[in-house]
Every structure is written in C-alpha cells, then in structure tokens.
Motif scaffolding. Structure first.
Motif, PDB file in Angstrom:
ATOM      1  N   TYR A   9      -1.039  10.062   9.579  1.00 39.20           N
ATOM      2  CA  TYR A   9      -0.252   8.864   9.904  1.00 39.20           C
ATOM      3  C   TYR A   9      -0.504   8.534  11.365  1.00 39.20           C
ATOM      4  O   TYR A   9      -0.084   9.262  12.260  1.00 39.20           O
ATOM      5  CB  TYR A   9       1.238   9.166   9.659  1.00 39.20           C
ATOM      6  N   ASP A  10      -1.234   7.456  11.595  1.00 40.31           N
ATOM      7  CA  ASP A  10      -1.581   7.010  12.942  1.00 40.31           C
ATOM      8  C   ASP A  10      -1.219   5.529  13.056  1.00 40.31           C
ATOM      9  O   ASP A  10      -2.078   4.658  12.964  1.00 40.31           O
ATOM     10  CB  ASP A  10      -3.078   7.242  13.199  1.00 40.31           C
ATOM     11  N   ALA A  11       0.083   5.265  13.228  1.00 39.34           N
ATOM     12  CA  ALA A  11       0.571   3.881  13.274  1.00 39.34           C
ATOM     13  C   ALA A  11       0.021   3.177  14.513  1.00 39.34           C
ATOM     14  O   ALA A  11      -0.017   3.767  15.576  1.00 39.34           O
ATOM     15  CB  ALA A  11       2.094   3.880  13.299  1.00 39.34           C
ATOM     16  N   PRO A  12      -0.407   1.942  14.386  1.00 38.55           N
ATOM     17  CA  PRO A  12      -0.545   1.117  13.181  1.00 38.55           C
ATOM     18  C   PRO A  12      -1.990   1.033  12.675  1.00 38.55           C
ATOM     19  O   PRO A  12      -2.398   0.004  12.142  1.00 38.55           O
ATOM     20  CB  PRO A  12      -0.081  -0.247  13.679  1.00 38.55           C
ATOM     21  N   TYR A  13      -2.752   2.112  12.809  1.00 43.94           N
ATOM     22  CA  TYR A  13      -4.189   2.033  12.515  1.00 43.94           C
ATOM     23  C   TYR A  13      -4.638   2.694  11.218  1.00 43.94           C
ATOM     24  O   TYR A  13      -5.639   2.279  10.632  1.00 43.94           O
ATOM     25  CB  TYR A  13      -4.989   2.615  13.682  1.00 43.94           C
ATOM     26  N   ALA A  14      -3.949   3.733  10.768  1.00 44.37           N
ATOM     27  CA  ALA A  14      -4.413   4.429   9.562  1.00 44.37           C
ATOM     28  C   ALA A  14      -3.309   5.290   8.960  1.00 44.37           C
ATOM     29  O   ALA A  14      -2.430   5.781   9.671  1.00 44.37           O
ATOM     30  CB  ALA A  14      -5.617   5.317   9.895  1.00 44.37           C
ATOM     31  N   THR A  15      -3.397   5.452   7.671  1.00 49.41           N
ATOM     32  CA  THR A  15      -2.568   6.409   6.951  1.00 49.41           C
ATOM     33  C   THR A  15      -3.410   6.968   5.811  1.00 49.41           C
ATOM     34  O   THR A  15      -4.287   6.273   5.280  1.00 49.41           O
ATOM     35  CB  THR A  15      -1.258   5.773   6.430  1.00 49.41           C
ATOM     36  N   GLU A  16      -3.180   8.238   5.474  1.00 49.43           N
ATOM     37  CA  GLU A  16      -3.892   8.872   4.376  1.00 49.43           C
ATOM     38  C   GLU A  16      -2.905   9.634   3.520  1.00 49.43           C
ATOM     39  O   GLU A  16      -1.869  10.089   3.994  1.00 49.43           O
ATOM     40  CB  GLU A  16      -4.967   9.838   4.896  1.00 49.43           C
ATOM     41  N   TYR A  17      -3.268   9.780   2.244  1.00 52.13           N
ATOM     42  CA  TYR A  17      -2.410  10.478   1.304  1.00 52.13           C
ATOM     43  C   TYR A  17      -3.261  11.169   0.256  1.00 52.13           C
ATOM     44  O   TYR A  17      -4.444  10.874   0.098  1.00 52.13           O
ATOM     45  CB  TYR A  17      -1.433   9.500   0.624  1.00 52.13           C
ATOM     46  N   VAL A  18      -2.637  12.087  -0.459  1.00 50.86           N
ATOM     47  CA  VAL A  18      -3.274  12.738  -1.591  1.00 50.86           C
ATOM     48  C   VAL A  18      -2.288  12.725  -2.755  1.00 50.86           C
ATOM     49  O   VAL A  18      -1.074  12.850  -2.547  1.00 50.86           O
ATOM     50  CB  VAL A  18      -3.739  14.175  -1.245  1.00 50.86           C
ATOM     51  N   VAL A  19      -2.802  12.506  -3.960  1.00 53.06           N
ATOM     52  CA  VAL A  19      -1.970  12.584  -5.156  1.00 53.06           C
ATOM     53  C   VAL A  19      -1.846  14.064  -5.505  1.00 53.06           C
ATOM     54  O   VAL A  19      -2.831  14.713  -5.844  1.00 53.06           O
ATOM     55  CB  VAL A  19      -2.576  11.779  -6.326  1.00 53.06           C
ATOM     56  N   GLU A  20      -0.632  14.593  -5.388  1.00 49.77           N
ATOM     57  CA  GLU A  20      -0.384  16.013  -5.677  1.00 49.77           C
ATOM     58  C   GLU A  20      -0.229  16.287  -7.170  1.00 49.77           C
ATOM     59  O   GLU A  20      -0.663  17.314  -7.664  1.00 49.77           O
ATOM     60  CB  GLU A  20       0.890  16.485  -4.977  1.00 49.77           C
ATOM     61  N   ARG A  21       0.425  15.362  -7.868  1.00 45.55           N
ATOM     62  CA  ARG A  21       0.638  15.494  -9.306  1.00 45.55           C
ATOM     63  C   ARG A  21       0.592  14.120  -9.931  1.00 45.55           C
ATOM     64  O   ARG A  21       0.959  13.132  -9.294  1.00 45.55           O
ATOM     65  CB  ARG A  21       2.000  16.119  -9.608  1.00 45.55           C
ATOM     66  N   PRO A  65      -2.856  13.519 -16.097  1.00 44.55           N
ATOM     67  CA  PRO A  65      -3.480  14.243 -14.981  1.00 44.55           C
ATOM     68  C   PRO A  65      -4.680  13.499 -14.400  1.00 44.55           C
ATOM     69  O   PRO A  65      -5.425  12.842 -15.124  1.00 44.55           O
ATOM     70  CB  PRO A  65      -3.928  15.557 -15.613  1.00 44.55           C
ATOM     71  N   SER A  66      -4.831  13.614 -13.092  1.00 42.13           N
ATOM     72  CA  SER A  66      -5.995  13.039 -12.415  1.00 42.13           C
ATOM     73  C   SER A  66      -6.400  13.988 -11.296  1.00 42.13           C
ATOM     74  O   SER A  66      -5.622  14.835 -10.883  1.00 42.13           O
ATOM     75  CB  SER A  66      -5.662  11.661 -11.833  1.00 42.13           C
ATOM     76  N   ARG A  67      -7.635  13.837 -10.844  1.00 36.83           N
ATOM     77  CA  ARG A  67      -8.096  14.557  -9.655  1.00 36.83           C
ATOM     78  C   ARG A  67      -8.205  13.527  -8.554  1.00 36.83           C
ATOM     79  O   ARG A  67      -8.746  12.437  -8.765  1.00 36.83           O
ATOM     80  CB  ARG A  67      -9.461  15.205  -9.903  1.00 36.83           C
ATOM     81  N   HIS A  68      -7.708  13.868  -7.382  1.00 36.41           N
ATOM     82  CA  HIS A  68      -7.665  12.911  -6.279  1.00 36.41           C
ATOM     83  C   HIS A  68      -8.075  13.603  -4.999  1.00 36.41           C
ATOM     84  O   HIS A  68      -7.501  14.616  -4.635  1.00 36.41           O
ATOM     85  CB  HIS A  68      -6.241  12.348  -6.158  1.00 36.41           C
ATOM     86  N   GLU A  69      -9.086  13.070  -4.329  1.00 40.00           N
ATOM     87  CA  GLU A  69      -9.572  13.660  -3.081  1.00 40.00           C
ATOM     88  C   GLU A  69      -9.053  12.940  -1.852  1.00 40.00           C
ATOM     89  O   GLU A  69      -8.893  13.546  -0.811  1.00 40.00           O
ATOM     90  CB  GLU A  69     -11.100  13.614  -3.013  1.00 40.00           C
ATOM     91  N   LEU A  70      -8.835  11.637  -1.968  1.00 38.89           N
ATOM     92  CA  LEU A  70      -8.548  10.858  -0.772  1.00 38.89           C
ATOM     93  C   LEU A  70      -7.856   9.561  -1.119  1.00 38.89           C
ATOM     94  O   LEU A  70      -8.216   8.885  -2.076  1.00 38.89           O
ATOM     95  CB  LEU A  70      -9.863  10.525  -0.053  1.00 38.89           C
TER      96      LEU A  70
END
Length: 155
Positions: free
Chosen positions: A69-81, A85-90
């Motif tokens: 979390y770098d307001a207001p330039y970027a945010t990242e997340y990962v799907v935990e569940r 079901p899915s696989r999520h890297e980014l």
C-alpha cells in the motif's frame, strides 16, 4: 497462469482516484459484483497492508489480503481463498498522474482456474473475460463518480 490488465484514464486527481478504488465497497457499482466488505482493517490505513477484503461476485467468493500500500501510487493484493478455488499470484493497481490533472489506472492480476488439463483453457475463455469486464466496470464507475465531482468543482 493468465495475466489480465485493464487500463483507464479517469478525469480526477490521483488522491481521489486512489481513495475510491481502494475502498472495496465501491466495487458493487459493477453489476457483476454483489457484495464487498472490509473484514479486517490494515495497519496504517483501513485498506492498507494487512487489510482483508471479502468480495462476492456472480462467479464466486474471494477473500483478499492487501500486501502493498503506497498511497496514492500503488496497492497490491493476493486472493487467499476463493470459491470456486483459484490460484492467484498477483493483484496490483498503479496510479499515475496525467498532464491534464487526471489519473491513469492500470489494474493487473495473475490468476488461473486450477483444473487439471483444462484449467488454462477455462481461465482464458471463462475467467479472463469476466474478470476484465468486471475490472472495466469498476473503473468506469470510478470515472463516473469522480469525474462528475471534478467537473462540478470547476464551474
């Protein structure tokens, strides 16, 4: 793993665009998103690092954790569940100011449906169009909500 990218320039200041798009409850502006909520606040900001968001889309349920979390330039997340079901890297949103005072948003995700033999096909033909359409709908809703406010302030 399939990489999906949706981009849009929104006619509003970067701080406002970042705030709108990192507030998960705004995502229900997309007809494919049924419910969104913040289930755990982040350390330095409600949607900051460590925050957990819960999304119910027409295609399934997703629990996401904010990892950057770098307001207001970027945010990242990962799907935990997720269900199914899915696989999520980014998951990443980047925000760049434009010369005209607007904000260019680039929303990237890397994911796949983890089904042996046909997972890549299902991801490309089923998940990709739905995900990119939903991201586009959310960005369009942000544009409508924020550009309307911005033009109201200019008059």
């Amino acid at each position: 793993m399939e990489t999906m990218i949706v981009e849009r320039t929104i006619d509003a200041p970067i701080d406002a665009v970042f705030a709108w798009l990192t507030t998960t409850t705004n995502y229900t502006s997309s007809p494919l998103v049924l419910r969104c909520r913040l289930t755990r606040r982040g350390g330095n900001a409600p949607y900051g690092v460590g925050a957990v968001r819960s999304h119910l889309w027409l295609i399934g349920w997703f629990r996401e954790r904010i990892t950057h979390y770098d307001a207001p330039y970027a945010t990242e997340y990962v799907v935990e569940r997720s269900l199914p079901p899915s696989r999520h890297e980014l998951g990443r949103m980047t925000f760049t100011e434009t010369d005209g005072g607007g904000t260019h948003v680039r929303w990237t995700t890397r994911a796949e449906i983890p089904v042996p033999l046909i997972g890549a096909f299902l991801t490309r033909r089923l998940a990709r169009p739905i995900i990119t359409r939903t991201f586009g709908n959310i960005l369009a809703a942000a544009d409508a909500a924020l550009a309307g406010r911005a033009s109201g302030h200019r008059g």
